[in-house]
Design an enzyme around this catalytic site. Structure first.
Site, PDB file in Angstrom:
ATOM      1  N   HIS A 119      -3.741 -18.402 -11.664  1.00 33.47           N
ATOM      2  CA  HIS A 119      -4.541 -17.241 -11.280  1.00 33.47           C
ATOM      3  C   HIS A 119      -5.147 -16.552 -12.501  1.00 33.47           C
ATOM      4  O   HIS A 119      -5.912 -15.601 -12.369  1.00 33.47           O
ATOM      5  CB  HIS A 119      -3.639 -16.263 -10.498  1.00 33.47           C
ATOM      6  CG  HIS A 119      -4.347 -15.095  -9.906  1.00 33.47           C
ATOM      7  ND1 HIS A 119      -4.165 -13.806 -10.359  1.00 33.47           N
ATOM      8  CD2 HIS A 119      -5.238 -15.013  -8.887  1.00 33.47           C
ATOM      9  CE1 HIS A 119      -4.912 -12.982  -9.650  1.00 33.47           C
ATOM     10  NE2 HIS A 119      -5.570 -13.677  -8.749  1.00 33.47           N
ATOM     11  N   ARG A 172      -4.242   0.323  -5.860  1.00 31.25           N
ATOM     12  CA  ARG A 172      -5.242   0.206  -4.796  1.00 31.25           C
ATOM     13  C   ARG A 172      -4.614  -0.109  -3.450  1.00 31.25           C
ATOM     14  O   ARG A 172      -5.061   0.365  -2.405  1.00 31.25           O
ATOM     15  CB  ARG A 172      -6.261  -0.888  -5.148  1.00 31.25           C
ATOM     16  CG  ARG A 172      -7.275  -1.155  -4.038  1.00 31.25           C
ATOM     17  CD  ARG A 172      -8.338  -2.131  -4.465  1.00 31.25           C
ATOM     18  NE  ARG A 172      -7.829  -3.440  -4.794  1.00 31.25           N
ATOM     19  CZ  ARG A 172      -7.585  -4.401  -3.904  1.00 31.25           C
ATOM     20  NH1 ARG A 172      -7.769  -4.177  -2.621  1.00 31.25           N
ATOM     21  NH2 ARG A 172      -7.149  -5.579  -4.289  1.00 31.25           N
ATOM     22  N   HIS A 217     -10.138  -3.369  -9.016  1.00 32.79           N
ATOM     23  CA  HIS A 217      -9.482  -4.670  -9.160  1.00 32.79           C
ATOM     24  C   HIS A 217      -8.857  -4.870 -10.540  1.00 32.79           C
ATOM     25  O   HIS A 217      -8.148  -5.846 -10.775  1.00 32.79           O
ATOM     26  CB  HIS A 217     -10.516  -5.773  -8.883  1.00 32.79           C
ATOM     27  CG  HIS A 217      -9.945  -7.137  -8.681  1.00 32.79           C
ATOM     28  ND1 HIS A 217     -10.069  -8.146  -9.614  1.00 32.79           N
ATOM     29  CD2 HIS A 217      -9.246  -7.665  -7.655  1.00 32.79           C
ATOM     30  CE1 HIS A 217      -9.483  -9.239  -9.162  1.00 32.79           C
ATOM     31  NE2 HIS A 217      -8.967  -8.977  -7.978  1.00 32.79           N
TER      32      HIS A 217
END
Length: 558
Positions: free
Chosen positions: A281, A410, A438
């Site tokens: 990732h 978030r 993000h």
């Protein structure tokens, strides 16, 4: 999977027995959209309403007794035996085909669906009605509302946003590697600063520069018409060694990543699919270049995907650097990812699943140990989610010890602030706006020897234990000021900021000022524009310090 369906109950004229039919709502892109426009007006009708009100055309002569909407969700998470696979790409392709027939894990129905019909559907689909069936009060498949949101009503939209160029790049037409080498690391802030003229420029220059020898990169998601992939293909054609780790298991992007992998393999790029049992990732590019004084390595480490589309919609950070120790760390990381070397010990970067979680817990415990009235501890994290049990417990320990803990989260957050005797020194906020927050920032006061980190990892068990993630320290003083500004602006803002309460609920902050205030994202748009204007007048350093003082004072006065 996720298709809208109508459960139609009908019977023959004069008959008493009910019969049932399933009618799939026939949405076809460009032909039969979810919302049908009426006579070129601003009136739209849902396709399922049109179908349900014209069932007599589908079932002529039948008596329609009821019509109810439902949709099923199939399992998209399939456990694969990667170690037994001769060809991982072929295995993923098979899994994608099988996904259409995967077990159903959720059934959504209209809230007022007939209980008998609800139970019948659950039984037919092999579901537990109590656990797997959910009544929906609002519209199903709400993502289709993007059609309505995209209508041309300027007064109902945010002002158009165009990213500005990074101030260190806009007036400097030199080779980007010379800029990084001569002027130091750059911090990139998307979508306020352009992805095209920074990250894409970095990779495009690498593909064309005759002094570049090799490019290595991780690719988790990218855009449909990816300039990133084109630069990699161009680099290979220009005789450079190119190695790309493509994550085939990036959920819902598997098919696209398979296409890109094949495209790159055909261009002679060395494509690998990562470490067995782990998702890769991380967002990393490593470039090896023959400089005037020998080989030098340049890198980009980011929080967001190499995707031009999401770079316009997501708030992300990236760092361009030629730091020697970080470059050595990334070289060893790629040796591990693309070969058979054991997981290395790194000099600066923190990686999952081997060092990141342990390092973060140690740093939290160090903050507890260093905390005193004279030198109070401070931990500030900005991330998408806090879900990992061990990290959460460590933060509870820190808060109970009196360390101030500021969390900007978030999504999911397992820690609750304001609990007497436990988290009285903790606050948790969420920031909303036109862009998706993000970025990940991890800050420790460390008794004055401050530490800042950015990277791809959220504090979730899957990120810390089952994925390859990279988090890098940010050591340049000016770049740290930029990160400090981001944290202070978001913590001090009163607009579009939600505060978690001790019971886990959220309350939106109220703006009590008589002056017009900006949300964090509006502030960053304005700051990027001011920086651009100041850059042409060589006043950026003064502006940065002035802004930093302003938001720091506002935070202290809150």
């Amino acid at each position: 999977n996720l298709a809208l369906n109508l459960l139609v109950s009908l019977r023959y004229p004069g008959g008493s027995a009910n019969h049932y039919a399933r009618v799939k709502v026939p949405m076809v892109k460009g032909i039969a959209p979810r919302f049908l426009n009426i006579d070129d007006s601003n009136i739209y009708v849902k396709l399922e309403d049109v179908v349900s009100n014209n069932l007599d055309l589908l079932f002529p002569g039948m008596e329609i007794t009821s019509c109810e909407l439902f949709r099923a969700t199939r399992n998209a998470v399939v456990e694969m035996e990667e170690e037994e696979a001769d060809d991982l790409l072929a295995m993923i392709e098979t899994e994608l085909r099988d996904r259409h027939f995967a077990p159903i894990v959720r059934l959504q129905v209209e809230q007022d669906m007939n209980p008998t019909h609800r139970g019948m559907l659950a039984a037919e689909l092999g579901l537990d009605e109590a656990a797997d069936v959910f009544g929906v009060e609002s519209m199903m498949a709400m993502r289709d509302l993007f059609t309505i949101a995209g209508l041309d009503f300027p007064e109902l939209h945010d002002p158009p946003h165009k990213p500005v160029e990074h101030t260190r790049l806009v007036h400097d037409s030199r080779n980007i590697f010379h800029i990084i080498r001569d002027r130091g690391a750059l911090l990139l802030q998307h979508p306020y600063e352009s992805f095209t003229t920074s990250v894409e420029r970095f990779l495009r220059t690498a593909s064309e520069d005759p002094k570049v020898l090799a490019i290595k990169m991780t690719l988790y998601r990218t855009s449909e018409d990816s300039a990133i992939v084109e630069s990699l293909v161009n680099a290979s054609r220009n005789g450079k060694q190119v190695a790309v780790l493509v994550e085939l298991k990036a959920r819902f992007d598997e098919a696209a990543n398979i296409r890109w992998a094949r495209r790159m393999e055909q261009a002679g790029i060395h494509v690998t699919y990562g470490v067995i049992g782990l998702k890769t990732h991380s967002k990393v590019i490593l470039v090896v270049r023959k400089d005037y004084n020998g080989l030098r390595r340049y890198a980009h480490i980011g929080t967001g995907n190499y995707h031009a589309g999401t770079a316009h919609l997501y708030c992300d950070l990236g760092m361009l650097t030629c730091d020697e120790e970080i470059a050595k760390d990334l070289t060893e990381l790629f040796n591990y990812l693309t070969g058979y070397s054991p997981p290395p010990r790194y000099r600066k970067i923190l990686t999952s699943p081997y060092t990141l979680k342990k390092a973060l817990i140690e740093k939290i415990d160090r903050e507890i140990k260093n905390h005193s009235k004279a030198a109070p501890g401070l931990i500030q994290f900005k991330m998408n989610a806090l879900e990992d049990v061990d990290i959460t417990r460590a933060l509870y320990r820190a808060s109970r010890a009196g360390v101030k803990v500021d969390l900007i989260v978030r999504d999911t957050c397992r820690l609750r602030p304001g609990l007497p005797g436990l988290t009285e020194s903790t606050q948790v906020i969420g920031v909303t706006g036109r862009f998706l927050e993000h970025a990940r920032i991890y800050y420790f006061r460390n008794k004055g020897n401050e530490e800042y980190f950015i990277g791809s990892a959220d504090l979730m068990k899957r990120n810390l234990e089952s994925r390859v993630e990279v988090v890098t320290p940010v050591e340049d003083a000016k770049l740290r000021q930029e990160l400090r500004l981001i944290i202070d602006v978001q913590l001090s803002s009163r607009k579009h900021v939600w505060e978690m309460q001790s019971d886990g609920s959220y309350i939106e902050r109220k703006d009590t000022s008589s002056k017009k205030t900006l949300s964090p994202q509006e502030t960053f748009i304005q700051l990027a524009q001011k920086r651009m204007a100041a850059a042409s007048k060589h006043q950026q350093a003064k502006l940065r310090q002035k802004l930093l003082n302003h938001f720091h004072n506002r935070l202290k006065n809150n």
